[in-house]
Design an enzyme around this catalytic site. Structure first.
Site, PDB file in Angstrom:
ATOM      1  N   ILE A 225       0.810  -1.218   0.000  1.00 40.45           N
ATOM      2  CA  ILE A 225       0.000   0.000   0.000  1.00 40.45           C
ATOM      3  C   ILE A 225       0.844   1.269   0.000  1.00 40.45           C
ATOM      4  O   ILE A 225       0.329   2.359   0.231  1.00 40.45           O
ATOM      5  CB  ILE A 225      -0.973   0.021   1.195  1.00 40.45           C
ATOM      6  CG1 ILE A 225      -0.210  -0.044   2.522  1.00 40.45           C
ATOM      7  CG2 ILE A 225      -1.990  -1.109   1.076  1.00 40.45           C
ATOM      8  CD1 ILE A 225      -1.082   0.209   3.741  1.00 40.45           C
ATOM      9  N   LYS A 226       2.135   1.143  -0.271  1.00 43.95           N
ATOM     10  CA  LYS A 226       2.979   2.327  -0.307  1.00 43.95           C
ATOM     11  C   LYS A 226       2.739   3.118  -1.604  1.00 43.95           C
ATOM     12  O   LYS A 226       2.136   2.635  -2.562  1.00 43.95           O
ATOM     13  CB  LYS A 226       4.445   1.933  -0.189  1.00 43.95           C
ATOM     14  CG  LYS A 226       4.799   1.288   1.155  1.00 43.95           C
ATOM     15  CD  LYS A 226       4.490   2.200   2.319  1.00 43.95           C
ATOM     16  CE  LYS A 226       5.070   1.713   3.628  1.00 43.95           C
ATOM     17  NZ  LYS A 226       4.486   0.450   4.119  1.00 43.95           N
ATOM     18  N   ASN A 227       3.262   4.354  -1.617  1.00 42.12           N
ATOM     19  CA  ASN A 227       3.042   5.224  -2.776  1.00 42.12           C
ATOM     20  C   ASN A 227       3.641   4.641  -4.048  1.00 42.12           C
ATOM     21  O   ASN A 227       3.168   4.917  -5.146  1.00 42.12           O
ATOM     22  CB  ASN A 227       3.637   6.605  -2.510  1.00 42.12           C
ATOM     23  CG  ASN A 227       2.923   7.337  -1.394  1.00 42.12           C
ATOM     24  OD1 ASN A 227       1.917   6.864  -0.878  1.00 42.12           O
ATOM     25  ND2 ASN A 227       3.439   8.483  -1.003  1.00 42.12           N
TER      26      ASN A 227
END
Length: 377
Positions: A187-189
């Site tokens: 779910i990181k950028n």
């Protein structure tokens, strides 16, 4: 890009794919090298190029990046690491993995990040490293303390799990002289599915991290293909990033400018929508310089609001329960009043690239109603 039938405000966070990731993974699989390969090395090169730094070393996760960075900085038993309690527990586990002890410090309650003064007030004779956590994407450079920390031989190891693409002034995170650790989790950028990256401070440090991530073996994969033996020079771990994960990261990197613009836009939409509400404070991520990873509010009615919004199917969350209050880390407990207050009040609103402005309006409307029910306005 995949879609889902359920409203996007029901999820607190969600991966976002642009459509090229599947083809990139298929191509990596067809190449026949599923582990570390030229695809991994291309990802390292592209990240270094994006940042404008000499080198970047890919590993299996953000936690692995922190672990190897601490080892590369010669942090070990009998040493102390200063770290904010307000972080994911992975930061603390990496410190314990090298045998060091933890000195928890407080945060600025308006940013959830450490300050120069909070760090320097905590330094002791056994302090070997400081890990500032770039919370929510906000850059923390500790420039006011850096000279004294350097003079005392104290390493600055940035936990930049939330902050790929963010800036400190005009300088990208990873380029200000700290040993920097990124996470490319789901779910990181920027995601690799799972992965991480260490930005070393010198060629020697890069070599050390590369040996550590492959069981202490001194020769590279290419070198080993042309020799009949290899040398194990010391301790090491199995932390190499696979070609499959690197392929996802490469596809994501091609679209990172869009990612950054979209996340900033969504954060601005939230900021404008939240402005009329009483009883909430929006946590400042310095959005003009950050690529936001979270959108968080503080409210004294957090638990009631959390329960009511969850009951309505809105994906709020709490990032994070303070670590100095966790049973596993009780040996290093010390009073941290700002962190403890934030821990009672912080609430993460749904924040990911699948959101629409209509989703945000739904969340904020429900939040306003929940605050009224809780007596917050």
């Amino acid at each position: 890009m995949t879609t889902t039938a359920r409203p996007d405000h029901t999820r607190n966070a969600s991966p976002y794919l642009y459509g090229q990731e599947t083809a990139a993974v298929a191509q990596a699989l067809q190449g026949g090298q599923y582990g570390h390969s030229h695809v991994t090395e291309e990802f390292e090169h592209r990240i270094a190029e994006f940042l404008g730094v000499p080198d970047a070393v890919a590993v299996t996760s953000g936690t692995a990046a922190l672990h190897t960075a601490l080892l590369a900085a010669d942090v070990g038993p009998g040493m102390e690491v200063i770290v904010p309690s307000m972080t994911f527990c992975a930061t603390i586990q990496a410190i314990l993995a090298v045998g060091a002890t933890v000195r928890f410090i407080d945060v600025d309650p308006t940013t959830l990040c450490v300050t120069d003064q909070l760090v320097m007030d905590a330094v002791t004779d056994t302090t070997a490293a400081v890990i500032p956590v770039l919370f929510g994407g906000r850059a923390v450079d500790l420039l006011g303390a850096r000279q004294e920390l350097n003079q005392r031989g104290i390493a600055v190891i940035e936990d930049a799990a939330h902050a790929f693409g963010s800036r400190s002034g005009q300088h990208l995170v990873g380029t200000t002289g700290a040993l920097t650790c990124f996470s490319f989790g789901p779910i990181k950028n920027l995601t690799c599915g799972q992965g991480g990256m260490v930005i070393p401070r010198s060629p020697e440090e890069a070599d050390t991290v590369r040996r550590l991530r492959l069981l202490g073996v001194q020769e590279s994969q290419g070198e080993r293909a042309n020799i009949t033996t290899y040398r194990v020079g010391g301790f090491g771990l199995r932390y190499q990033l696979s070609a499959i994960n690197a392929a996802i990261g490469l596809a994501q990197l091609d679209h990172f400018a869009t990612t950054a613009d979209t996340r900033r836009h969504l954060w601005h939409v939230y900021r404008d929508a939240l402005a009329p509400l009483d009883g909430v404070v929006l946590v400042d991520v310095d959005v003009d310089h950050a690529v936001p990873h979270l959108c968080q509010i503080l409210t004294p009615h957090r638990d009631q609001v959390f329960a009511e919004l969850r009951a309505q199917g809105i994906g709020v969350g709490v990032h994070y329960p303070p670590n100095h209050l966790q049973p596993a880390f009780a040996a290093w407990h010390r009073p941290l009043p700002a962190t403890e207050q934030v821990g009672r009040e912080v609430l993460s609103l749904p924040f990911h690239q699948h959101l629409t402005e209509k989703d945000i309006d739904t969340v904020v409307t429900a939040l306003g109603q929940a605050l009224k029910s809780a007596g917050g306005s």
